[in-house]
Scaffold this active site. Structure first.
Site, PDB file in Angstrom:
ATOM      1  N   HIS A 155       8.234   3.943   1.754  1.00 21.80           N
ATOM      2  CA  HIS A 155       7.750   3.899   3.138  1.00 21.80           C
ATOM      3  C   HIS A 155       8.919   3.421   3.989  1.00 21.80           C
ATOM      4  O   HIS A 155       9.524   2.387   3.694  1.00 21.80           O
ATOM      5  CB  HIS A 155       6.574   2.940   3.278  1.00 21.80           C
ATOM      6  CG  HIS A 155       6.267   2.561   4.693  1.00 21.80           C
ATOM      7  ND1 HIS A 155       6.170   3.494   5.707  1.00 21.80           N
ATOM      8  CD2 HIS A 155       6.034   1.356   5.269  1.00 21.80           C
ATOM      9  CE1 HIS A 155       5.903   2.875   6.842  1.00 21.80           C
ATOM     10  NE2 HIS A 155       5.816   1.577   6.605  1.00 21.80           N
ATOM     11  N   HIS A 175       3.669   4.521  13.442  1.00 22.01           N
ATOM     12  CA  HIS A 175       4.010   3.639  12.326  1.00 22.01           C
ATOM     13  C   HIS A 175       5.292   4.081  11.634  1.00 22.01           C
ATOM     14  O   HIS A 175       6.326   3.433  11.773  1.00 22.01           O
ATOM     15  CB  HIS A 175       2.833   3.597  11.349  1.00 22.01           C
ATOM     16  CG  HIS A 175       2.933   2.536  10.306  1.00 22.01           C
ATOM     17  ND1 HIS A 175       1.835   2.024   9.657  1.00 22.01           N
ATOM     18  CD2 HIS A 175       4.001   1.895   9.767  1.00 22.01           C
ATOM     19  CE1 HIS A 175       2.216   1.103   8.782  1.00 22.01           C
ATOM     20  NE2 HIS A 175       3.534   1.019   8.836  1.00 22.01           N
ATOM     21  N   SER A 183       3.557  -6.508   2.383  1.00 16.20           N
ATOM     22  CA  SER A 183       2.242  -6.525   3.031  1.00 16.20           C
ATOM     23  C   SER A 183       1.628  -5.125   3.072  1.00 16.20           C
ATOM     24  O   SER A 183       0.423  -4.978   3.278  1.00 16.20           O
ATOM     25  CB  SER A 183       2.368  -7.080   4.451  1.00 16.20           C
ATOM     26  OG  SER A 183       3.238  -6.268   5.232  1.00 16.20           O
ATOM     27  N   GLU A 184       2.452  -4.088   2.897  1.00 16.05           N
ATOM     28  CA  GLU A 184       1.953  -2.721   2.866  1.00 16.05           C
ATOM     29  C   GLU A 184       1.709  -2.248   1.433  1.00 16.05           C
ATOM     30  O   GLU A 184       1.543  -1.048   1.175  1.00 16.05           O
ATOM     31  CB  GLU A 184       2.949  -1.776   3.557  1.00 16.05           C
ATOM     32  CG  GLU A 184       3.126  -2.018   5.039  1.00 16.05           C
ATOM     33  CD  GLU A 184       1.940  -1.542   5.870  1.00 16.05           C
ATOM     34  OE1 GLU A 184       0.875  -1.269   5.282  1.00 16.05           O
ATOM     35  OE2 GLU A 184       2.087  -1.446   7.090  1.00 16.05           O
ATOM     36  N   GLY A 194       8.932  -9.893   4.053  1.00 16.43           N
ATOM     37  CA  GLY A 194       9.736 -10.859   4.792  1.00 16.43           C
ATOM     38  C   GLY A 194      11.205 -10.894   4.462  1.00 16.43           C
ATOM     39  O   GLY A 194      11.880 -11.893   4.736  1.00 16.43           O
ATOM     40  N   HIS A 217      11.132   3.824   8.136  1.00 11.86           N
ATOM     41  CA  HIS A 217      11.028   4.024   9.577  1.00 11.86           C
ATOM     42  C   HIS A 217      12.250   4.768  10.114  1.00 11.86           C
ATOM     43  O   HIS A 217      12.952   4.265  11.004  1.00 11.86           O
ATOM     44  CB  HIS A 217      10.895   2.676  10.286  1.00 11.86           C
ATOM     45  CG  HIS A 217       9.754   1.839   9.806  1.00 11.86           C
ATOM     46  ND1 HIS A 217       9.788   0.467   9.780  1.00 11.86           N
ATOM     47  CD2 HIS A 217       8.532   2.178   9.317  1.00 11.86           C
ATOM     48  CE1 HIS A 217       8.648   0.002   9.297  1.00 11.86           C
ATOM     49  NE2 HIS A 217       7.867   1.024   9.008  1.00 11.86           N
ATOM     50  N   GLY A 231       9.869  -1.411   6.192  1.00 11.91           N
ATOM     51  CA  GLY A 231       9.892  -0.520   5.046  1.00 11.91           C
ATOM     52  C   GLY A 231       9.591  -1.198   3.730  1.00 11.91           C
ATOM     53  O   GLY A 231       9.622  -2.422   3.614  1.00 11.91           O
ATOM     54  N   ASN A 232       9.291  -0.384   2.728  1.00 10.91           N
ATOM     55  CA  ASN A 232       9.038  -0.896   1.392  1.00 10.91           C
ATOM     56  C   ASN A 232       9.225   0.212   0.372  1.00 10.91           C
ATOM     57  O   ASN A 232       9.047   1.390   0.678  1.00 10.91           O
ATOM     58  CB  ASN A 232       7.638  -1.529   1.277  1.00 10.91           C
ATOM     59  CG  ASN A 232       6.625  -0.871   2.167  1.00 10.91           C
ATOM     60  OD1 ASN A 232       6.084   0.176   1.847  1.00 10.91           O
ATOM     61  ND2 ASN A 232       6.376  -1.468   3.338  1.00 10.91           N
TER      62      ASN A 232
END
Length: 209
Positions: free
Chosen positions: A90, A153, A70-71, A41, A92, A25-26
């Site tokens: 974002h 995803h 990274s997203e 990370g 999950h 997630g982000n």
């Protein structure tokens, strides 16, 4: 304007509500011409304000100790396309990810609150994570919507602020859970088409198809 403190609070809330796990997630917020985003990370349930990374609208790092998510490309492309959006999440969530794995959408006629707050939530085709292709696909998918699923995803939502984005993610997960239970019990009974005009007339719902 929201701050890194609020970003960390929302990231931890997502973790505590089982909507993100491990390093997944982000979360980001728009700060004028800059973007504050969660780092790559790091478990978002245990991050601090010092971990937040600030980038420009192209994703170039300006401040912070780590590397941006990274997203991040998804976030940057959405902000460019949606000047009304100041927060992106974002995540999950298990039931939403279940729908993403099944490549199933959430239609706009199952629950009144979801109809008003989310509308139709499609499942976008699978694209390789962390690529500009995925970022552009998601930005296009969110051009006229506030929530989408990404095949195999997860889920991504937008808002004018972090609380609005968070509420959309939480409601999306609850709606996916309710639909999944209904399917176990024999199927979903949809709101009658004639009744959907109420939401079009009173809440500005724009129906697709």
């Amino acid at each position: 304007m929201e701050t890194a403190t609020k970003l960390v609070e929302i990231a931890k809330r997502l973790y505590d509500r089982n909507m993100n796990a491990a390093l997944g997630g982000n979360v980001s917020i728009r700060l004028g011409d800059e973007i504050a985003i969660t780092p790559a990370g790091i478990n978002k349930g245990f991050m601090t304000e010092d971990d937040v990374v600030v980038v420009d609208m192209e994703g170039n790092k300006l401040r912070g100790n780590g590397s941006p998510s990274s997203e991040g490309k998804m976030h940057y492309e959405i902000y460019k396309a949606r000047p009304d959006v100041n927060a992106i999440i974002h995540a999950h969530p298990p039931f939403a990810v279940g729908f993403a794995l099944a490549h199933r959408e959430i239609p706009d006629d199952v629950l009144p609150e979801a109809t008003i707050v989310l509308g139709n939530v499609p499942c976008l085709p699978y694209m390789t994570p962390s690529t500009i292709e995925l970022a552009c696909e998601v930005a296009e998918g969110l051009a006229q919507r506030n929530a989408v699923l990404m095949a195999n995803h997860g889920a991504i939502v937008v808002g004018r602020g972090l609380e609005e984005a968070y509420n959309r993610m939480e409601l999306l997960e609850q709606t996916c859970m309710s639909v999944a239970y209904a399917l176990v019990l024999g199927g979903v009974h949809h709101i009658p088409p004639a009744e959907m005009e109420f939401f079009v007339d009173n809440f500005g719902l724009k129906r697709e198809g």
